[in-house]
Design an enzyme around this catalytic site. Structure first.
Site, PDB file in Angstrom:
ATOM      1  N   HIS A 394       0.817  -1.211   0.000  1.00 21.04           N
ATOM      2  CA  HIS A 394       0.000   0.000   0.000  1.00 21.04           C
ATOM      3  C   HIS A 394       0.855   1.268   0.000  1.00 21.04           C
ATOM      4  O   HIS A 394       0.355   2.375  -0.245  1.00 21.04           O
ATOM      5  CB  HIS A 394      -0.921   0.000   1.225  1.00 21.04           C
ATOM      6  N   ASP A 398      -2.349   2.143  -4.488  1.00 24.89           N
ATOM      7  CA  ASP A 398      -3.582   2.536  -3.802  1.00 24.89           C
ATOM      8  C   ASP A 398      -4.645   1.463  -3.994  1.00 24.89           C
ATOM      9  O   ASP A 398      -4.577   0.649  -4.925  1.00 24.89           O
ATOM     10  CB  ASP A 398      -4.098   3.871  -4.345  1.00 24.89           C
TER      11      ASP A 398
END
Length: 423
Positions: A394, A398
């Site tokens: 992450h 995204d």
């Protein structure tokens, strides 16, 4: 006497040392040219070291478990020597003296009552065929661990010797017979309730890398499911033509590799990696394919998979599978990956969250195909469904990008025409 030194060969630029696994030849054994004499484990691969000459192994300079540097001297072979001869058979025992005439009268009746109804000499117990099979210690350990009947496996090594590849191929295809419970118990006697075994160098490295991935990456997993109807129908329709033309079976992995290459092109961050404070975007797709090997899971890489045909992909995966079973994968085979596909479905996994393979930023998990009731147009229909899992870092990817990637893979598999039209 002409002595030839055996040294640890080069195994890749990033490999400086390895650990001695199993000696396949012992002092006094005859050795053919290019015949493996010892297994060596590194952080990334396990390989067999062959003898460059024919002769007799006269010296082992390191023990199993020792750590040795690349280029280190580990053994010596006498190119003019002869193998140690087998010990002479023990002299036959002298015949027992004839019984006295008076003695057998009392013993005759019990003996007659216990005698078998079929006349003839008493059967002589022969050694079990399993014990006569030519196997190295490492291969024998695999056979015993899986409780296999070695006589049911065809050996492709020198003089019919079983190799690791032979055993792994038999396990994966289900062609090897397993020993019955009594036979298995006899072949592998009950041992202590616990056993401590030193971790192999490869297993330690796998553990370190996986833990490092968890500690470093901000790892998340997103899931979806794909209807495999169209892929399965395409395979059924063209599998015979494909095999006849290309000499290889049409598998699922080529569909998934193509679908991932298309999705990676649309969502390049999934194919990127972090180096320090920079993001490296790769304008190519080197797809790592998780393969089960005797010493653990390895991930050889299909280089420039975006340019590979279905046949190229299937041939590449099959070649890596053979090399993994035979312990012949090289460092170059497993370097340079930008994205990985892991197929837990071949072991029956219905759902899992794969761990990223650093420095990559994402990995796709395939799973078991299972028929499930699905709602279509207000009707309940049965469809062959597969859960997909995308684990991603992450820090770089995204949630929107991860979900988009997985949806694109799903769309391409549910309509394989997209793979041909590059859509």
């Amino acid at each position: 006497m002409a002595i030839e030194d055996i040294v640890i060969p080069q195994m890749g630029e990033s490999v400086a040392e390895g650990s001695i696994g199993t000696w396949l030849k012992q002092v006094g054994d005859a050795v053919a040219q290019d015949e493996p004499i010892v297994e060596v484990e590194t952080d990334k691969v396990a390989m067999e070291v062959p003898s460059p000459v024919a002769g007799v192994l006269v010296e082992q300079l390191v023990a199993e478990g020792d750590t040795v540097e690349i280029g280190a001297l580990i053994a010596r072979v006498d190119t003019e020597g002869k193998a140690a001869s087998a010990p002479a058979p023990a002299p036959a025992a002298a015949p027992a003296p004839a019984p006295q005439a008076a003695a057998p009268a009392a013993a005759a009746a019990p003996a007659a009552a216990m005698a078998p109804s079929v006349s003839g000499p008493a059967p002589v117990s022969a050694p079990a065929p399993q014990e006569l099979m030519p196997m190295s210690p490492a291969v024998r350990r695999m056979v015993e661990d899986y409780h296999l009947d070695a006589t049911s496996i065809t050996g492709t090594g020198k003089d019919g010797r079983l190799t690791k590849g032979d055993v792994m191929k038999a396990i994966e295809s289900g062609s090897a017979r397993t020993l019955s419970a009594p036979a298995a118990a006899a072949a592998a006697p009950t041992g202590p309730r616990e056993e401590r075994v030193k971790m192999t160098r490869m297993r330690k490295r796998i553990a370190e890398r996986l833990k490092d991935a968890q500690n470093t990456a901000a790892m998340l997993t997103t899931y979806n499911e794909v209807d495999m109807t169209q892929v399965m129908e395409a395979r059924a329709r063209y599998k015979d033509m494909f095999a006849k033309k290309h000499g290889i079976k049409l598998g699922f992995m080529s569909f998934f590799s193509k679908a991932c290459c298309l999705a990676l092109k649309e969502v390049p961050s999934v194919n990127a990696s972090i180096e320090g404070e920079e993001i490296v975007y790769h304008n190519y797709a080197n797809i790592g394919v998780a393969v089960s090997a005797p010493n653990g899971l390895v991930v050889p890489v299909l280089k420039d998979a975006q340019d590979m045909s279905f046949a190229d992909t299937e041939l590449g995966i099959a070649g890596y599978g053979r090399k993994a079973r035979d312990g012949k994968l090289t460092i170059d085979d497993m370097q340079g990956g930008t994205f990985t596909i892991s197929n837990g479905g071949i072991f029956g996994s219905l759902m899992s969250s794969p761990i990223i393979n650093p420095p990559q930023s994402a990995i796709l998990g395939m799973h078991k195909i299972q028929e499930r009731p699905m709602a279509e147009g207000g009707q309940v229909v049965i469809r062959p469904m597969m859960y997909l899992a995308l684990s991603y870092d992450h820090r770089l990817i995204d949630g929107r990008e991860a979900v988009t990637f997985l949806v694109r893979v799903k769309e391409a598999l549910e309509d394989p025409t997209r793979l041909l039209l590059d859509m």
